[in-house]
Structure formats: structure tokens, C-alpha cells
Design a protein around this motif. Structure first.
Motif, PDB file in Angstrom:
ATOM      1  N   ARG A  78      -7.778   2.182   1.951  1.00 14.02           N
ATOM      2  CA  ARG A  78      -7.897   0.720   1.859  1.00 14.02           C
ATOM      3  C   ARG A  78      -9.267   0.267   2.346  1.00 14.02           C
ATOM      4  NH1 ARG A  78      -5.745  -4.616   2.262  1.00 14.02           N
ATOM      5  NH2 ARG A  78      -3.778  -4.072   1.274  1.00 14.02           N
ATOM      6  N   ASP A  87       0.838  -1.201   0.000  1.00 16.28           N
ATOM      7  CA  ASP A  87       0.000   0.000   0.000  1.00 16.28           C
ATOM      8  C   ASP A  87       0.874   1.252   0.000  1.00 16.28           C
ATOM      9  OD1 ASP A  87      -2.097  -1.771   0.317  1.00 16.28           O
ATOM     10  OD2 ASP A  87      -2.646  -1.082   2.329  1.00 16.28           O
ATOM     11  N   VAL A 108      -5.020   2.473  -3.567  1.00 20.07           N
ATOM     12  CA  VAL A 108      -4.556   1.817  -2.345  1.00 20.07           C
ATOM     13  C   VAL A 108      -3.125   1.309  -2.524  1.00 20.07           C
ATOM     14  CG1 VAL A 108      -4.949  -0.100  -0.739  1.00 20.07           C
ATOM     15  CG2 VAL A 108      -6.899   1.174  -1.678  1.00 20.07           C
ATOM     16  N   TRP A 109      -2.913   0.526  -3.588  1.00 24.94           N
ATOM     17  CA  TRP A 109      -1.598  -0.062  -3.808  1.00 24.94           C
ATOM     18  C   TRP A 109      -0.642   0.947  -4.418  1.00 24.94           C
ATOM     19  CZ3 TRP A 109      -4.164  -4.730  -6.567  1.00 24.94           C
ATOM     20  CH2 TRP A 109      -4.605  -5.660  -5.613  1.00 24.94           C
ATOM     21  N   SER A 164      -1.110  -6.236   0.109  1.00 30.21           N
ATOM     22  CA  SER A 164      -1.772  -7.493  -0.215  1.00 30.21           C
ATOM     23  C   SER A 164      -0.793  -8.434  -0.896  1.00 30.21           C
ATOM     24  CB  SER A 164      -2.941  -7.247  -1.181  1.00 30.21           C
ATOM     25  OG  SER A 164      -3.821  -6.273  -0.688  1.00 30.21           O
ATOM     26  N   ASP A 188      -8.184  -4.375 -10.285  1.00 26.44           N
ATOM     27  CA  ASP A 188      -8.612  -4.440  -8.884  1.00 26.44           C
ATOM     28  C   ASP A 188      -8.922  -3.047  -8.346  1.00 26.44           C
ATOM     29  OD1 ASP A 188      -8.199  -4.646  -5.806  1.00 26.44           O
ATOM     30  OD2 ASP A 188      -8.265  -6.721  -6.504  1.00 26.44           O
ATOM     31  N   LYS A 189      -9.901  -2.974  -7.475  1.00 28.46           N
ATOM     32  CA  LYS A 189     -10.284  -1.699  -6.862  1.00 28.46           C
ATOM     33  C   LYS A 189      -9.152  -1.105  -6.034  1.00 28.46           C
ATOM     34  CE  LYS A 189     -13.287   1.530  -6.020  1.00 28.46           C
ATOM     35  NZ  LYS A 189     -13.666   2.506  -7.023  1.00 28.46           N
ATOM     36  N   TYR A 190      -8.293  -1.943  -5.470  1.00 22.25           N
ATOM     37  CA  TYR A 190      -7.158  -1.413  -4.723  1.00 22.25           C
ATOM     38  C   TYR A 190      -6.162  -0.721  -5.651  1.00 22.25           C
ATOM     39  CZ  TYR A 190      -8.331  -3.650  -0.229  1.00 22.25           C
ATOM     40  OH  TYR A 190      -8.908  -4.003   0.963  1.00 22.25           O
ATOM     41  N   TRP A 191      -6.079  -1.140  -6.904  1.00 24.57           N
ATOM     42  CA  TRP A 191      -5.225  -0.466  -7.890  1.00 24.57           C
ATOM     43  C   TRP A 191      -5.907   0.813  -8.363  1.00 24.57           C
ATOM     44  CZ3 TRP A 191      -0.405  -1.661 -10.163  1.00 24.57           C
ATOM     45  CH2 TRP A 191      -0.064  -0.914 -11.279  1.00 24.57           C
ATOM     46  N   HIS A 203     -12.957  -4.800  -3.397  1.00 25.30           N
ATOM     47  CA  HIS A 203     -11.809  -5.696  -3.544  1.00 25.30           C
ATOM     48  C   HIS A 203     -12.202  -7.116  -3.122  1.00 25.30           C
ATOM     49  CE1 HIS A 203      -7.768  -7.348  -3.166  1.00 25.30           C
ATOM     50  NE2 HIS A 203      -8.092  -7.708  -1.934  1.00 25.30           N
ATOM     51  N   ASN A 233     -12.185   1.002   0.016  1.00 26.24           N
ATOM     52  CA  ASN A 233     -12.210   0.195  -1.205  1.00 26.24           C
ATOM     53  C   ASN A 233     -12.317  -1.308  -0.938  1.00 26.24           C
ATOM     54  OD1 ASN A 233     -11.638   1.978  -3.733  1.00 26.24           O
ATOM     55  ND2 ASN A 233     -10.355   2.803  -2.104  1.00 26.24           N
ATOM     56  N   ARG A 234     -12.245  -1.691   0.314  1.00 24.94           N
ATOM     57  CA  ARG A 234     -12.194  -3.103   0.673  1.00 24.94           C
ATOM     58  C   ARG A 234     -13.414  -3.914   0.231  1.00 24.94           C
ATOM     59  NH1 ARG A 234     -11.415  -6.080   6.410  1.00 24.94           N
ATOM     60  NH2 ARG A 234     -10.016  -7.712   5.657  1.00 24.94           N
TER      61      ARG A 234
END
Length: 117
Positions: free
Chosen positions: A18, A10, A94-95, A68, A87-90, A25, A21-22
Motif C-alpha cells: 500500500r 486491502d 493492494v486491494w 479504501s 487505480d494503482k491500488y488495484w 494513488h 503505491n500510495r
């Protein structure tokens, strides 16, 4: 089919983003598992709350999530990267995109979960 390990740290001090958006994800992770593309996925912890430095798990471990790690099963490296970038984290910031890595790993033929199919 090849296996790919994805290490996705992250951005620093990004827990609020995070957590926001979890749900998306995790919903995508369920679909990956059902489709047979996801072998393993977990958040990893910062050293401040990890068991090896703190001595035992803390109730506030989710606050220590620092990234992650996933193992995916896809035909190509490009397919694995496409999954990460969708991915929603991208997409949700987040990442840390400069630090994400995706590498092919060797499957274990006697392990039902991580064997190459």
C-alpha cells in the motif's frame, strides 16, 4: 450524475505494498477531485488501531490502514468500476479484488457535496 460508493479492502498484511503505491494513488485522487469525479476518499482502519476499539487515535494509524472507501460521481456503474480498475491500488496488488464493491448511492439534494447533479 449518479454517485457510487466504492469499498476496497486491502489484501491482509499488505501495508508495505500500500505504502509503495500510495503516491500514485494519491496523485490520481487529486486529478479526480479536480475533474469533479471524486466526492470523498479515505483509507479505513483495521479494528486494532481504530478509535472505537483503541479509545483514541494513535499516532501509528497509517500502519493500521486496511482499505479504501471512495465516493465517485460518474455517468454509469461501468465508469465507476473502470476508475477503480485503473487505480494503482488495484493494478499494484493492494486491494483484494475479490472483495471490492461498487454500489450506486442516493445523493442528498440539500448537501452541496453529495447531491446528485
Amino acid at each position: 450524475m449518479p454517485l457510487f460508493i466504492c469499498h476496497c479492502p486491502d489484501y491482509p498484511n499488505n501495508l508495505e505494498t500500500r505504502l509503495a503505491n500510495r503516491p500514485d494513488h494519491l496523485a490520481a485522487s487529486v486529478k479526480d477531485k479536480e475533474a469533479g469525479n471524486s466526492v470523498f476518499g479515505r483509507a479505513f482502519l483495521s479494528n486494532e488501531v481504530s478509535t472505537h476499539t483503541a479509545g483514541s487515535p494513535h499516532a501509528d494509524q497509517p500502519k493500521g490502514m486496511a482499505g479504501s472507501v471512495m465516493i465517485y460521481r460518474y455517468p454509469t456503474l461501468e465508469d465507476a468500476w473502470a476508475r477503480i480498475k485503473a487505480d494503482k491500488y488495484w493494478t499494484g496488488g493492494v486491494w483484494d479484488k475479490e472483495k471490492v464493491t461498487v454500489e450506486e448511492i442516493i445523493g442528498n439534494p440539500i448537501d452541496e457535496t453529495i447531491k446528485v447533479q
